[in-house]
Every structure is written in C-alpha cells, then in structure tokens.
Design a protein around this motif. Structure first.
Motif, PDB file in Angstrom:
ATOM      1  N   GLU A   1     109.969  57.973 -18.078  1.00 14.27           N
ATOM      2  CA  GLU A   1     109.518  58.869 -19.149  1.00 14.27           C
ATOM      3  C   GLU A   1     110.371  58.679 -20.398  1.00 14.27           C
ATOM      4  OE1 GLU A   1     108.244  62.916 -18.424  1.00 14.27           O
ATOM      5  OE2 GLU A   1     108.446  62.570 -16.260  1.00 14.27           O
ATOM      6  N   LYS A   2     111.641  58.343 -20.226  1.00 12.76           N
ATOM      7  CA  LYS A   2     112.501  58.080 -21.389  1.00 12.76           C
ATOM      8  C   LYS A   2     111.981  56.893 -22.177  1.00 12.76           C
ATOM      9  CE  LYS A   2     117.265  57.086 -22.792  1.00 12.76           C
ATOM     10  NZ  LYS A   2     118.662  56.857 -22.341  1.00 12.76           N
ATOM     11  N   THR A   3     111.546  55.843 -21.481  1.00 14.48           N
ATOM     12  CA  THR A   3     110.983  54.677 -22.167  1.00 14.48           C
ATOM     13  C   THR A   3     109.693  55.044 -22.874  1.00 14.48           C
ATOM     14  OG1 THR A   3     111.968  53.184 -20.532  1.00 14.48           O
ATOM     15  CG2 THR A   3     110.151  52.315 -21.846  1.00 14.48           C
ATOM     16  N   VAL A   4     108.886  55.879 -22.237  1.00  9.05           N
ATOM     17  CA  VAL A   4     107.650  56.348 -22.877  1.00  9.05           C
ATOM     18  C   VAL A   4     107.982  57.063 -24.186  1.00  9.05           C
ATOM     19  CG1 VAL A   4     105.692  57.936 -22.703  1.00  9.05           C
ATOM     20  CG2 VAL A   4     106.333  56.520 -20.735  1.00  9.05           C
ATOM     21  N   LYS A   5     108.971  57.964 -24.148  1.00 10.20           N
ATOM     22  CA  LYS A   5     109.360  58.713 -25.352  1.00 10.20           C
ATOM     23  C   LYS A   5     109.837  57.770 -26.451  1.00 10.20           C
ATOM     24  CE  LYS A   5     110.630  62.929 -22.848  1.00 10.20           C
ATOM     25  NZ  LYS A   5     111.738  63.828 -22.444  1.00 10.20           N
ATOM     26  N   ASN A   6     110.576  56.735 -26.071  1.00  8.67           N
ATOM     27  CA  ASN A   6     111.034  55.765 -27.077  1.00  8.67           C
ATOM     28  C   ASN A   6     109.859  55.048 -27.723  1.00  8.67           C
ATOM     29  OD1 ASN A   6     113.721  56.377 -26.578  1.00  8.67           O
ATOM     30  ND2 ASN A   6     114.007  54.724 -25.098  1.00  8.67           N
ATOM     31  N   HIS A   7     108.884  54.650 -26.912  1.00  3.89           N
ATOM     32  CA  HIS A   7     107.687  54.005 -27.451  1.00  3.89           C
ATOM     33  C   HIS A   7     106.931  54.956 -28.384  1.00  3.89           C
ATOM     34  CE1 HIS A   7     107.649  50.138 -25.483  1.00  3.89           C
ATOM     35  NE2 HIS A   7     107.737  50.667 -24.271  1.00  3.89           N
ATOM     36  N   ILE A   8     106.807  56.212 -27.959  1.00  5.14           N
ATOM     37  CA  ILE A   8     106.068  57.193 -28.764  1.00  5.14           C
ATOM     38  C   ILE A   8     106.757  57.417 -30.107  1.00  5.14           C
ATOM     39  CG2 ILE A   8     105.401  59.625 -28.918  1.00  5.14           C
ATOM     40  CD1 ILE A   8     104.774  59.519 -25.936  1.00  5.14           C
ATOM     41  N   ASN A   9     108.076  57.471 -30.108  1.00  2.00           N
ATOM     42  CA  ASN A   9     108.800  57.633 -31.379  1.00  2.00           C
ATOM     43  C   ASN A   9     108.495  56.483 -32.330  1.00  2.00           C
ATOM     44  OD1 ASN A   9     110.017  60.025 -30.597  1.00  2.00           O
ATOM     45  ND2 ASN A   9     111.853  59.031 -29.799  1.00  2.00           N
ATOM     46  N   ARG A  10     108.450  55.258 -31.801  1.00  2.00           N
ATOM     47  CA  ARG A  10     108.139  54.100 -32.655  1.00  2.00           C
ATOM     48  C   ARG A  10     106.685  54.133 -33.113  1.00  2.00           C
ATOM     49  NH1 ARG A  10     111.736  51.522 -28.961  1.00  2.00           N
ATOM     50  NH2 ARG A  10     110.016  50.836 -27.614  1.00  2.00           N
ATOM     51  N   ILE A  11     105.795  54.561 -32.216  1.00  2.00           N
ATOM     52  CA  ILE A  11     104.373  54.664 -32.577  1.00  2.00           C
ATOM     53  C   ILE A  11     104.180  55.678 -33.686  1.00  2.00           C
ATOM     54  CG2 ILE A  11     102.126  55.457 -31.738  1.00  2.00           C
ATOM     55  CD1 ILE A  11     102.960  54.296 -28.971  1.00  2.00           C
TER      56      ILE A  11
ATOM     57  N   ALA B   1     106.274  56.639 -35.896  1.00  2.00           N
ATOM     58  CA  ALA B   1     106.824  56.113 -37.144  1.00  2.00           C
ATOM     59  C   ALA B   1     105.838  55.145 -37.797  1.00  2.00           C
ATOM     60  CB  ALA B   1     108.154  55.410 -36.877  1.00  2.00           C
ATOM     61  N   LYS B   2     105.217  54.281 -37.006  1.00  2.00           N
ATOM     62  CA  LYS B   2     104.283  53.301 -37.559  1.00  2.00           C
ATOM     63  C   LYS B   2     102.981  53.947 -38.038  1.00  2.00           C
ATOM     64  CE  LYS B   2     106.025  49.357 -34.896  1.00  2.00           C
ATOM     65  NZ  LYS B   2     105.723  48.308 -33.884  1.00  2.00           N
ATOM     66  N   LEU B   3     102.583  55.035 -37.366  1.00  2.00           N
ATOM     67  CA  LEU B   3     101.356  55.724 -37.760  1.00  2.00           C
ATOM     68  C   LEU B   3     101.622  56.847 -38.763  1.00  2.00           C
ATOM     69  CD1 LEU B   3     100.284  54.155 -35.276  1.00  2.00           C
ATOM     70  CD2 LEU B   3      98.872  56.147 -34.734  1.00  2.00           C
ATOM     71  N   HIS B   4     102.906  56.992 -39.156  1.00  2.00           N
ATOM     72  CA  HIS B   4     103.298  58.060 -40.092  1.00  2.00           C
ATOM     73  C   HIS B   4     102.759  59.408 -39.607  1.00  2.00           C
ATOM     74  CE1 HIS B   4     104.740  54.994 -42.861  1.00  2.00           C
ATOM     75  NE2 HIS B   4     103.577  54.374 -42.745  1.00  2.00           N
ATOM     76  N   SER B   5     103.028  59.693 -38.339  1.00  2.00           N
ATOM     77  CA  SER B   5     102.535  60.915 -37.709  1.00  2.00           C
ATOM     78  C   SER B   5     103.691  61.687 -37.099  1.00  2.00           C
ATOM     79  CB  SER B   5     101.514  60.575 -36.613  1.00  2.00           C
ATOM     80  OG  SER B   5     100.428  59.847 -37.135  1.00  2.00           O
ATOM     81  N   THR B   6     103.504  62.988 -36.985  1.00  2.00           N
ATOM     82  CA  THR B   6     104.544  63.842 -36.418  1.00  2.00           C
ATOM     83  C   THR B   6     104.083  64.539 -35.140  1.00  2.00           C
ATOM     84  OG1 THR B   6     103.839  65.690 -37.819  1.00  2.00           O
ATOM     85  CG2 THR B   6     105.600  64.257 -38.667  1.00  2.00           C
ATOM     86  N   SER B   7     102.837  64.292 -34.707  1.00  2.00           N
ATOM     87  CA  SER B   7     102.325  64.930 -33.497  1.00  2.00           C
ATOM     88  C   SER B   7     101.337  63.997 -32.806  1.00  2.00           C
ATOM     89  CB  SER B   7     101.624  66.253 -33.823  1.00  2.00           C
ATOM     90  OG  SER B   7     100.419  66.007 -34.543  1.00  2.00           O
ATOM     91  N   ARG B   8     101.073  64.288 -31.553  1.00  2.00           N
ATOM     92  CA  ARG B   8     100.104  63.496 -30.789  1.00  2.00           C
ATOM     93  C   ARG B   8      98.710  63.630 -31.399  1.00  2.00           C
ATOM     94  NH1 ARG B   8     103.082  62.846 -25.657  1.00  2.00           N
ATOM     95  NH2 ARG B   8     101.305  62.101 -24.445  1.00  2.00           N
TER      96      ARG B   8
END
Length: 243
Positions: A205-215, A217-224
C-alpha cells in the motif's frame, strides 16, 4: 473448453461445477476459494474461462481481475448486483456479468461459451447498470443505435465499455504517466481502494500511495475524484487565465 470456478462458497462451487460438467464439452479443471488462488490456478492451468465471484476473503474478485484478464476470459458470477460493482468489473476487463437468481443452467452454459469466444453476456441487473452508466456519461459510447437487445449476449463484446476508463495510449501520453501509473489510475477510476489496488498489482500500500502522489502531481489534482474526472475526460475545461 477448460474452466476454473472461483467462489468462497463450497456449495456454489459444487453446483456450478455440476451444471457445467453436465452440459458436455466443458471441463472444470480447478476450483479456487479467493482471488489469489484464482490467479495462481489460472497461471498454472491456463483455462479458457474463469468464473469469478466478487466478494471473497483475502483477495476479492475485483482485485484479482486485472491479473486474470491477461490470462483468460473472465465471467463474473455473483450475488453482487450493485451498479458501481458491475461497471467496475467491466471496466477492469470482465467479459460478462451474471447475477445469481437471474439465470438458469442453459444461460450459464451459454454465457461461458459466449465469453470464451469474445462475446459479452450480461443478465438484466448488469445490463441495466451498463445502460445507466451510458446514460450518465455522454462521452461513453457503449452501444450503437441498433443494439437494443442489451440484456444477455452483446454481439460487439465489451470493447465499447472500455472508453469509460482512460486507459488509451492518448490518455496516458497526454498526462505523461508511466505504464504502471496508467494501470493504477485505471484502478482508481474503477473505484478501487488503495488496499484493493495493492492486492491487484501485488505491491504494498505504501508503493500504491507513492504512485498516487506522482499521478496527482502529473494530473494537477488533489483528490481521487478530480484525478478521475480528468483521466476520463469529464472534468470541465479550465477557466481562461486560471491554471
């Protein structure tokens, strides 16, 4: 035709196995009690079709789907008829969706044979969920005008369902997501939690969170929700002069 049945209820597994075997030409080569076991057995047996329940212990059906659909045609067979669950399963690549109580032995066999050759098969509750998704999203062309017989077998398969998820090369390239990030963004858009994504991708889940943080940032989004809207192309255009 070889089939694997994945369901945590032994009575259901036995009943499905008996019905399919009696039909002739279908061999149930293995039975699984959860998504993880279904993946392992599918990799070793390479069946034509996997019958998959949604709610199972340890790894559920939705979490196992991304891995399973790369190995075999998957037919969801479950008591779970919620619209979000149905659409999530189809977005993740399931070829069909049967809700218990809405089909008999003949339709079960027909559905297995349909998905084995690339035709989708939905019982009425699942078909209604797809139609609701179509009506709620003007950008999702699920059916051509002549496809009025949406319950049961859909002649064009589920290729029309896939635009609901932004998994095209264009979407990935537009946001400069890596292949893994695009895969995780698809799972986010399907409604999966971090725990489910971790199980589906066999990462922590930690790796998932790291991926989501990068996603994000790239999508300029702050929520799912915001990221999903941009990924699916349903976000409103930015106001001129505002980044």
């Amino acid at each position: 035709m070889n089939v694997i049945v994945a369901d945590d209820n032994p009575v259901v597994r036995a009943g499905l196995t008996a019905l399919l075997t009696a039909a002739g030409g279908i061999d149930v080569v293995a039975q699984a009690v959860n998504g993880r076991e279904a993946c392992e057995l599918t990799e070793s047996h390479r069946p034509d079709v996997v019958l998959l329940d949604v709610r199972m212990p340890e790894v559920d059906g939705l979490a196992a789907l991304p891995r399973l659909v790369r190995l075999a045609a998957v037919l969801m067979l479950t008591y779970s008829g919620e619209s979000r669950t149905v659409r999530g399963a189809l977005r993740l690549g399931a070829r069909g969706y049967l809700v218990h109580g809405e089909f008999g032995a003949e339709e079960l066999v027909a559905a297995v044979r349909d998905v084995a050759v690339g035709r989708a098969h939905l019982t009425p509750t699942a078909a209604t969920a797809v139609l609701e998704g179509f009506q709620g999203n003007a950008n999702a062309h699920l059916f051509s005008p002549q496809d009025t017989h949406y319950p049961g077998s859909l002649s064009k398969g589920l290729s029309q369902v896939q635009p609901l998820v932004g998994q095209s090369p264009a979407s990935r390239g537009r946001f400069r997501l890596s292949a893994r990030e695009a895969e995780i963004m698809d799972l986010i858009a399907s409604g999966m939690s971090n725990h489910q994504i971790a199980a589906a991708c066999f990462i922590s889940e930690k790796t998932v969170k790291n991926h989501i943080n990068r996603i994000f940032a790239k999508l300029h989004s702050t929520s799912r929700a915001e990221a999903t809207a941009k990924w699916l192309g349903t976000a409103p255009p930015p106001v001129r002069g505002v980044s």
